[in-house]
Structures are given as C-alpha cells and as structure tokens.
Design a protein around this motif. Structure first.
Motif, PDB file in Angstrom:
ATOM      1  N   ALA A  85       0.828  -1.198   0.000  1.00  0.00           N
ATOM      2  CA  ALA A  85       0.000   0.000   0.000  1.00  0.00           C
ATOM      3  C   ALA A  85       0.860   1.244   0.000  1.00  0.00           C
ATOM      4  CB  ALA A  85      -0.913  -0.005   1.228  1.00  0.00           C
ATOM      5  N   LEU A  86       0.371   2.294  -0.706  1.00  0.00           N
ATOM      6  CA  LEU A  86       1.134   3.520  -0.833  1.00  0.00           C
ATOM      7  C   LEU A  86       0.868   4.451   0.320  1.00  0.00           C
ATOM      8  CD1 LEU A  86       0.752   4.407  -4.594  1.00  0.00           C
ATOM      9  CD2 LEU A  86       2.768   3.582  -3.429  1.00  0.00           C
ATOM     10  N   GLY A  87       1.887   5.208   0.673  1.00  0.00           N
ATOM     11  CA  GLY A  87       1.716   6.338   1.565  1.00  0.00           C
ATOM     12  C   GLY A  87       1.351   7.560   0.760  1.00  0.00           C
ATOM     13  N   GLY A  88       1.494   8.744   1.339  1.00  0.00           N
ATOM     14  CA  GLY A  88       1.048   9.952   0.678  1.00  0.00           C
ATOM     15  C   GLY A  88       1.766  10.242  -0.611  1.00  0.00           C
ATOM     16  N   ALA A  89       3.079   9.980  -0.692  1.00  0.00           N
ATOM     17  CA  ALA A  89       3.818  10.260  -1.927  1.00  0.00           C
ATOM     18  C   ALA A  89       4.910   9.226  -2.057  1.00  0.00           C
ATOM     19  CB  ALA A  89       4.408  11.656  -1.896  1.00  0.00           C
ATOM     20  N   ALA A  90       4.529   8.082  -2.536  1.00  0.00           N
ATOM     21  CA  ALA A  90       5.480   6.971  -2.580  1.00  0.00           C
ATOM     22  C   ALA A  90       5.328   6.209  -3.861  1.00  0.00           C
ATOM     23  CB  ALA A  90       5.254   6.037  -1.389  1.00  0.00           C
ATOM     24  N   LEU A  91       6.398   5.552  -4.252  1.00  0.00           N
ATOM     25  CA  LEU A  91       6.360   4.662  -5.400  1.00  0.00           C
ATOM     26  C   LEU A  91       6.548   3.249  -4.908  1.00  0.00           C
ATOM     27  CD1 LEU A  91       6.611   3.894  -8.430  1.00  0.00           C
ATOM     28  CD2 LEU A  91       9.052   4.190  -8.144  1.00  0.00           C
ATOM     29  N   VAL A  92       5.725   2.353  -5.385  1.00  0.00           N
ATOM     30  CA  VAL A  92       5.878   0.952  -5.032  1.00  0.00           C
ATOM     31  C   VAL A  92       6.705   0.264  -6.091  1.00  0.00           C
ATOM     32  CG1 VAL A  92       4.678  -1.215  -4.671  1.00  0.00           C
ATOM     33  CG2 VAL A  92       3.763   0.870  -3.708  1.00  0.00           C
ATOM     34  N   SER A  93       7.817  -0.279  -5.681  1.00  0.00           N
ATOM     35  CA  SER A  93       8.660  -1.033  -6.605  1.00  0.00           C
ATOM     36  C   SER A  93       7.943  -2.291  -7.034  1.00  0.00           C
ATOM     37  CB  SER A  93       9.981  -1.393  -5.909  1.00  0.00           C
ATOM     38  OG  SER A  93      10.657  -2.393  -6.617  1.00  0.00           O
ATOM     39  N   PRO A  94       7.998  -2.663  -8.331  1.00  0.00           N
ATOM     40  CA  PRO A  94       7.235  -3.818  -8.802  1.00  0.00           C
ATOM     41  C   PRO A  94       7.705  -5.141  -8.229  1.00  0.00           C
ATOM     42  CG  PRO A  94       8.667  -2.965 -10.528  1.00  0.00           C
ATOM     43  CD  PRO A  94       8.712  -1.982  -9.414  1.00  0.00           C
ATOM     44  N   LEU A  95       8.916  -5.210  -7.740  1.00  0.00           N
ATOM     45  CA  LEU A  95       9.417  -6.488  -7.233  1.00  0.00           C
ATOM     46  C   LEU A  95       9.472  -6.516  -5.710  1.00  0.00           C
ATOM     47  CD1 LEU A  95      12.268  -7.361  -9.744  1.00  0.00           C
ATOM     48  CD2 LEU A  95       9.921  -8.161  -9.704  1.00  0.00           C
ATOM     49  N   SER A  96      10.053  -5.481  -5.119  1.00  0.00           N
ATOM     50  CA  SER A  96      10.315  -5.556  -3.691  1.00  0.00           C
ATOM     51  C   SER A  96       9.147  -5.081  -2.848  1.00  0.00           C
ATOM     52  CB  SER A  96      11.543  -4.701  -3.355  1.00  0.00           C
ATOM     53  OG  SER A  96      11.280  -3.327  -3.601  1.00  0.00           O
ATOM     54  N   ARG A 128      12.390   2.024 -10.312  1.00  0.00           N
ATOM     55  CA  ARG A 128      12.774   2.601  -9.025  1.00  0.00           C
ATOM     56  C   ARG A 128      13.235   4.047  -9.137  1.00  0.00           C
ATOM     57  NH1 ARG A 128      15.395  -2.815  -8.408  1.00  0.00           N
ATOM     58  NH2 ARG A 128      14.018  -4.035  -7.077  1.00  0.00           N
ATOM     59  N   GLU A 129      13.285   4.566 -10.342  1.00  0.00           N
ATOM     60  CA  GLU A 129      13.654   5.951 -10.565  1.00  0.00           C
ATOM     61  C   GLU A 129      12.538   6.622 -11.363  1.00  0.00           C
ATOM     62  OE1 GLU A 129      17.439   5.614 -12.553  1.00  0.00           O
ATOM     63  OE2 GLU A 129      18.518   5.613 -10.647  1.00  0.00           O
ATOM     64  N   PRO A 130      12.445   7.962 -11.314  1.00  0.00           N
ATOM     65  CA  PRO A 130      11.317   8.651 -11.956  1.00  0.00           C
ATOM     66  C   PRO A 130      11.459   8.783 -13.463  1.00  0.00           C
ATOM     67  CG  PRO A 130      12.751  10.252 -10.918  1.00  0.00           C
ATOM     68  CD  PRO A 130      13.292   8.899 -10.539  1.00  0.00           C
ATOM     69  N   TYR A 131      11.460   7.637 -14.126  1.00  0.00           N
ATOM     70  CA  TYR A 131      11.494   7.588 -15.583  1.00  0.00           C
ATOM     71  C   TYR A 131      10.440   6.599 -16.054  1.00  0.00           C
ATOM     72  CZ  TYR A 131      16.020   9.898 -15.122  1.00  0.00           C
ATOM     73  OH  TYR A 131      17.025  10.783 -14.800  1.00  0.00           O
ATOM     74  N   VAL A 151       2.604   3.886 -11.895  1.00  0.00           N
ATOM     75  CA  VAL A 151       2.499   4.843 -10.792  1.00  0.00           C
ATOM     76  C   VAL A 151       3.869   5.363 -10.397  1.00  0.00           C
ATOM     77  CG1 VAL A 151       2.632   3.050  -8.999  1.00  0.00           C
ATOM     78  CG2 VAL A 151       1.515   5.226  -8.481  1.00  0.00           C
ATOM     79  N   TRP A 152       3.899   6.643 -10.045  1.00  0.00           N
ATOM     80  CA  TRP A 152       5.050   7.240  -9.352  1.00  0.00           C
ATOM     81  C   TRP A 152       4.494   8.300  -8.414  1.00  0.00           C
ATOM     82  CZ3 TRP A 152      10.133   6.277  -8.743  1.00  0.00           C
ATOM     83  CH2 TRP A 152      10.878   7.242  -8.062  1.00  0.00           C
ATOM     84  N   GLY A 153       4.912   8.238  -7.157  1.00  0.00           N
ATOM     85  CA  GLY A 153       4.432   9.207  -6.195  1.00  0.00           C
ATOM     86  C   GLY A 153       2.928   9.163  -6.069  1.00  0.00           C
ATOM     87  N   ASP A 154       2.300  10.318  -6.157  1.00  0.00           N
ATOM     88  CA  ASP A 154       0.845  10.390  -6.007  1.00  0.00           C
ATOM     89  C   ASP A 154       0.156  10.543  -7.349  1.00  0.00           C
ATOM     90  OD1 ASP A 154       1.665  12.929  -6.626  1.00  0.00           O
ATOM     91  OD2 ASP A 154       0.759  13.912  -4.883  1.00  0.00           O
ATOM     92  N   ARG A 155       0.798  10.031  -8.411  1.00  0.00           N
ATOM     93  CA  ARG A 155       0.225  10.136  -9.739  1.00  0.00           C
ATOM     94  C   ARG A 155       0.174   8.793 -10.465  1.00  0.00           C
ATOM     95  NH1 ARG A 155       3.011  15.438 -12.626  1.00  0.00           N
ATOM     96  NH2 ARG A 155       1.691  17.036 -11.655  1.00  0.00           N
ATOM     97  N   LEU A 156      -0.851   8.657 -11.288  1.00  0.00           N
ATOM     98  CA  LEU A 156      -0.951   7.560 -12.241  1.00  0.00           C
ATOM     99  C   LEU A 156      -0.607   8.110 -13.620  1.00  0.00           C
ATOM    100  CD1 LEU A 156      -4.370   6.063 -11.081  1.00  0.00           C
ATOM    101  CD2 LEU A 156      -2.098   5.156 -10.549  1.00  0.00           C
ATOM    102  N   TYR A 157       0.179   7.349 -14.385  1.00  0.00           N
ATOM    103  CA  TYR A 157       0.590   7.766 -15.721  1.00  0.00           C
ATOM    104  C   TYR A 157       0.020   6.790 -16.749  1.00  0.00           C
ATOM    105  CZ  TYR A 157       3.901  11.018 -13.593  1.00  0.00           C
ATOM    106  OH  TYR A 157       4.467  12.050 -12.885  1.00  0.00           O
ATOM    107  N   LEU A 158      -0.619   7.348 -17.788  1.00  0.00           N
ATOM    108  CA  LEU A 158      -1.272   6.519 -18.795  1.00  0.00           C
ATOM    109  C   LEU A 158      -0.913   6.997 -20.196  1.00  0.00           C
ATOM    110  CD1 LEU A 158      -3.599   7.293 -16.381  1.00  0.00           C
ATOM    111  CD2 LEU A 158      -4.699   5.363 -17.526  1.00  0.00           C
ATOM    112  N   PRO A 159      -0.463   6.093 -21.080  1.00  0.00           N
ATOM    113  CA  PRO A 159      -0.262   6.458 -22.485  1.00  0.00           C
ATOM    114  C   PRO A 159      -1.590   6.438 -23.229  1.00  0.00           C
ATOM    115  CG  PRO A 159       0.380   4.177 -22.139  1.00  0.00           C
ATOM    116  CD  PRO A 159      -0.031   4.710 -20.790  1.00  0.00           C
ATOM    117  N   ASN A 160      -1.825   7.452 -24.034  1.00  0.00           N
ATOM    118  CA  ASN A 160      -3.011   7.503 -24.883  1.00  0.00           C
ATOM    119  C   ASN A 160      -2.712   6.807 -26.201  1.00  0.00           C
ATOM    120  OD1 ASN A 160      -5.119   8.881 -23.452  1.00  0.00           O
ATOM    121  ND2 ASN A 160      -3.937  10.772 -23.622  1.00  0.00           N
TER     122      ASN A 160
END
Length: 307
Positions: A5-16, A48-51, A276-285
């Motif tokens: 589960a995410l906190g207020g501004a966190a990224l969840v790593s897909p593996l760990s 794990r990085e904002p890319y 997901v990164w931080g408190d945002r969801l990113y979607l390609p159109n």
C-alpha cells in the motif's frame, strides 16, 4: 505492477514492494508529455527511478521519458514494424521484458541491445502484457488461451520460455480476450483481465496449473479491461474504450472485489495501461479509435492517484 500500500507520496517497486519518496525539489512536474508523432504507444513501465519506459507498436522503439521534465531519449531501436513493443516491465536490474506480439523480448536498458528473443509458436499470437515475479516473467496472449512463462535464474537471467494453457473457468473469445496481468495481493496467483467472461471481468490463475477462476466483482462489468495495476489490495483497471479507470478493492487472495470509484479525465484518448510514481498515475493515450498515420500525435497524461 504489484506492490504494498502507498503512503502519501510513494512509489511501489514492482518487485520488492518497498516505497520510494517522489522528490520534485519544489518543482511542478508535468502532468502531460508528448511522444513522437506516429509513435503508437501501448505499454508503460516505471521502475525505481522517476522515468517512464514506453514501447512503440509501430516499430518497436523504446523511449525513456523523465517524469520530472518530460525529456525523452531513445533507449532501444526497434526491430521494425513486424516487431512492435506492447506491454513491458522493468526488473530493476537494467532490463525490460517486452511483449512483442508474436514474440517475447528482453532488452538491456543501458546498451539498448535486445538480449533475448522468444518466438511464440501459436496461431494468431498476440503477446500483450507482462508481470514480473521473483522467479518468472508472465505474459498474456490476447488471441490464445494460454500464458507464457519465462523462468528466471540467479540474477534474474531468463531461462527460456514455456506456454501454460489456461483451463478451469477460462473463457476464450473469438477475438481479443486476455489483456493486463498482475499478481494477487497475497502473491500466490495471477490476475488477468478477460474481456469476455461475464461481460468482461478478471480471472484468477493458478501459476502452477493454469487453472482459472472468476474473481467475484458483483454487477461490475469490465468489457474494455486493459492494463492492470495493483497497489496493496487496490486494483486499478484501465477500461480503454471507456476512457476510464475502475478502482476495485480486493480481498487478500484476490478471489473477490468491491468497486470503489471510477477515474476519468477529459485528456484520456483511449488509454491502454497505467503505471504509478508518487501520487500520480501515468497513462499512455493509444488513440486506438482512429487510423494511425506517421503524423498522428500521441502523449502520456498523469492523473492523481487519489481524488
């Protein structure tokens, strides 16, 4: 992707499942960034990085885009129009696992080299999406009732590919059927979007046997279910043709779910997958409601994770 589960501004790593703070240094990160004309995005992966990493259905190119600035660069040159890149995930070890239609590919992010190619020997194969577990990469096939397993050895080295037939309650349509894939909250099984069963839903698949069972979702229908994202026990289902994300709370085993809310945005133009990164969801159109041309404009948009 999966994670805790995410906190207020966190990224969840897909593996760990570990959380990483999203640091913007007081700057406002863009809520939209453009992709090259004619790119035809489908999958998106954030590690794990904002890319964000995005693949092209047109020619297989893979881009890396900075979430902080929108600056992009070519990570890997595609193999041509017969080798499009769909769903993809990064393993945190500098590799991308890529759904390639009639094949599965592994790409070295640092060099851009395609290190492994696994052709899929199935009629009308459409390898669509992928999820990573500690022991394997799992891929869906939209046109055939089977998953593809790529076992991972020490250091995550791919060790070949094997089909896993889907049985039990799996329902295979005459066209697009399987789509996004994630793990259950307890990580014991897989969840696969199925556009046919019960008017569109999610199936729980035993990775040891391929036996599938319906996830109980009440009256909720997911006929356009595409990419899936799991954060803790909350499942985000992109409904591409509906320009929406349906948010569902699952039980720990992933056998039952309760609809929570729907996310929409006027900037959605047939989004296909979500990361997901931080408190945002990113979607390609993906803009799959129009005939693509080399001049068609594409972009990625960000929406609040909560709102």
């Amino acid at each position: 992707m999966t994670g805790a589960a995410l906190g207020g501004a966190a990224l969840v790593s897909p593996l760990s499942g570990t959380a990483h703070a999203a640091e913007s240094g007081g700057r406002t990160w863009p809520a939209r960034f453009a992709l090259p004309n004619g790119f035809r995005p489908e999958g998106i992966a954030i590690g794990r990085e904002p890319y964000a990493y995005l693949g092209s259905l047109a020619h297989g190119d893979i881009l890396r885009v900075s979430l902080a600035t929108g600056e992009r660069r070519l990570v890997s040159k595609g193999l041509g129009e017969a080798h499009g890149s769909g769903g993809l995930k990064t393993d945190g070890r500098g590799r991308l696992f890529v759904s390639g239609g009639s094949e599965i590919r592994v790409v070295d992010i640092r060099s851009g080299a395609v290190t492994h190619v696994y052709p899929v020997d199935a009629p009308t194969a459409m390898v669509n999406d992928v999820v990573l577990t500690p022991s394997a990469a799992w891929f869906t096939d939209s046109f055939n009732a089977q998953l593809y397993k790529v076992p991972l050895g020490p250091g995550g080295e791919p060790l070949g590919m094997e089909p896993v037939p889907l049985t039990g309650e799996w329902v295979q349509g005459t066209s697009w059927t399987a789509n996004g894939i994630v793990r259950t909250p307890d990580r014991s099984a897989l969840l696969v979007a199925n556009s046919v069963v019960d008017g569109g839903g999610v199936m729980r698949v035993d990775p040891h046997t391929g036996a599938a069972s319906r996830v109980g979702l009440g009256e909720l229908k997911l006929p356009s279910g595409d990419g899936l994202l799991l954060l803790g026990q909350v499942l985000y289902v992109v409904q591409n043709q509906q320009n929406a994300i349906d948010v569902i709370r699952l039980n720990v085993a992933g056998t039952q779910g309760t609809w929570l809310r729907r996310i929409t945005d006027p900037r959605f133009r047939i989004p296909t997958t979500v990361a997901v990164w931080g408190d945002r969801l990113y979607l390609p159109n993906a803009r799959m409601d129009i005939t693509p041309t080399p001049e068609t404009e594409y972009d990625v948009v960000a929406v609040p994770l909560r709102g």
